[in-house]
Write an enzyme that holds these catalytic residues in place. Structure first.
Site, PDB file in Angstrom:
ATOM      1  NE  ARG A 158       7.060  -0.892   7.502  1.00 28.29           N
ATOM      2  CZ  ARG A 158       7.573  -0.933   6.266  1.00 28.29           C
ATOM      3  NH1 ARG A 158       7.546  -2.073   5.593  1.00 28.29           N
ATOM      4  NH2 ARG A 158       8.089   0.136   5.719  1.00 28.29           N
ATOM      5  CE  LYS A 182       5.555 -16.017  24.712  1.00 34.68           C
ATOM      6  NZ  LYS A 182       6.665 -15.586  25.573  1.00 34.68           N
ATOM      7  CG  HIS A 184       6.582   4.662   5.093  1.00 24.01           C
ATOM      8  ND1 HIS A 184       7.700   4.788   5.920  1.00 24.01           N
ATOM      9  CD2 HIS A 184       6.838   3.581   4.303  1.00 24.01           C
ATOM     10  CE1 HIS A 184       8.563   3.827   5.636  1.00 24.01           C
ATOM     11  NE2 HIS A 184       8.060   3.081   4.671  1.00 24.01           N
ATOM     12  NE  ARG A 225      12.380  -1.285  -0.410  1.00 23.05           N
ATOM     13  CZ  ARG A 225      12.432  -2.470  -1.017  1.00 23.05           C
ATOM     14  NH1 ARG A 225      13.398  -2.756  -1.820  1.00 23.05           N
ATOM     15  NH2 ARG A 225      11.480  -3.382  -0.821  1.00 23.05           N
ATOM     16  CB  THR A 226      11.615   0.680   6.280  1.00 25.12           C
ATOM     17  OG1 THR A 226      10.929   1.047   5.083  1.00 25.12           O
ATOM     18  CG2 THR A 226      11.461   1.767   7.316  1.00 25.12           C
TER      19      THR A 226
HETATM   20  N1   CP Z   1       9.698   1.524   0.951  1.00 22.25           N
HETATM   21  C1   CP Z   1       9.502   0.637   1.943  1.00 22.25           C
HETATM   22  O1   CP Z   1       8.875   0.923   2.975  1.00 22.25           O
HETATM   23  O2   CP Z   1      10.072  -0.595   1.691  1.00 22.25           O
HETATM   24  P1   CP Z   1      10.026  -1.822   2.680  1.00 22.25           P
HETATM   25  O3   CP Z   1       8.589  -2.234   2.823  1.00 22.25           O
HETATM   26  O4   CP Z   1      10.888  -2.875   2.037  1.00 22.25           O
HETATM   27  O5   CP Z   1      10.565  -1.362   4.007  1.00 22.25           O
END
Ligand code: CP
Length: 308
Positions: free
Chosen positions: A101, A80, A129, A51-52
């Site tokens: 991320r 590396k 998050h 999603r993100t």
């Molecule tokens: N909610 C969320 O962070 O989903 P993903 O891990 O799929 O990005």
């Protein structure tokens, strides 16, 4: 604000402005089709995501911008031994804004200290998050009409769930919030949150290990997955993973206007028979995630152009 590393980087007024912009984008998406033309977003995902990453990329494309990046760090020079700092120094030559991320808590903050271009934390370890929290706030605002005077149940893995941690930071600042913390003993909310924002903001808090007994009191139920990837011991994960499974029969005890949220992905914690219940908002929630990320990209790029 140049970067978004944690939700407390945003004031309540800035959150309100992002939500207003997202409302406007929802109403008149055509007006924003060229909003980020000739701008490039880099998505650097050192941890899996559906999603993100895809909502960021979809948002940028729908705003007329471009996207590059990686979904798998094994395809980058991180394998590396390249440092995050050097990766950022590289990518800022090719992109105007970066969503990142990383499994290491604090990695996006470290990246922001080296970066000329805005950095968005798309999730760091069990820490923060913030764009999921913007998604959650936007969903609650649209579906409940307010971010105040709500009883919010947080259920599942409150120890490792970064979406819960960011949501607690954010909602503690609104008036009239009561949190009901629903978790097994081993997965309770970390002390730095109970002793931090919850205490500082005098938030009403109740704690229980029973979802059924508290369901009828809730305006919002935020279900979470037990975070397998953060456990040191597989046996503990297996023992705890199905601590809570919300099903349709249990919803007989719930308010008719309960909002059921989940950041997704889910494993077992919401049975499929809940999906058709009008109170199940988690699929709409992930759609809202794209819209609020559009608002964030526009806002950060505007600020960045002003600061340049
Ligand atoms: N909610 C969320 O962070 O989903 P993903 O891990 O799929 O990005």
């Amino acid at each position: 604000m140049k970067h978004l590393i944690q939700i407390s980087d945003l004031s309540e007024q800035e959150i309100d402005e992002l939500i207003s912009l997202a409302d406007d984008i929802l109403q008149d998406s055509a007006r924003y089709r060229e909003a980020l033309r000739h701008k490039t977003l880099a998505t650097l995902f050192f941890e899996p995501s559906t999603r993100t990453r895809l909502s960021f990329e979809s948002a940028m494309l729908e705003l007329g911008g471009n996207v590059l990046g990686f979904a798998d760090p094994n395809s980058s020079s991180a394998t590396k031994g390249e440092s995050v700092a050097d990766t950022i120094r590289t990518v800022e030559c090719y992109a105007d804004i970066i969503a990142m991320r990383h499994p290491k808590e604090g990695a996006p903050l470290a990246a922001s200290m080296k970066s000329r271009v805005p950095i968005i934390n798309a999730g760091d370890g069990g820490h923060h998050h913030p764009t999921q929290t913007l998604t959650d706030l936007f969903t609650i605002k649209r579906e409940k009409g307010r971010l105040t005077n709500l009883v919010v149940g947080l259920c599942g893995d409150l120890k490792f769930g970064r979406t819960v941690h960011s949501l607690v930071h954010a909602m503690s600042r609104y008036d009239g919030i009561t949190f009901v913390l629903i978790s097994p003993e081993e997965l309770t909310l970390p002390d730095y949150l109970t002793e931090g924002p919850l205490k500082r903001d005098n938030v009403r808090v109740a704690a229980t290990n029973s979802l059924v007994s508290t369901l009828g009191e809730l305006d919002v139920l935020y279900m979470t997955r037990v975070q397998r990837e953060r456990f040191f011991n597989e046996a503990d994960y297996v023992r705890l993973k199905d601590s809570y499974i919300l099903n349709r029969a249990m919803l007989e005890h719930a308010k008719p206007d309960l909002a059921i949220l989940h950041p997704l992905p889910r494993v077992n914690e919401i049975a499929a028979d809940v999906d058709d219940d009008p109170r199940a908002l988690y699929f709409r929630q992930m759609f809202y995630g794209k819209i609020i990320r559009k608002a964030l990209l526009i806002s950060l790029m505007r600020n960045y152009e002003c600061l340049k």
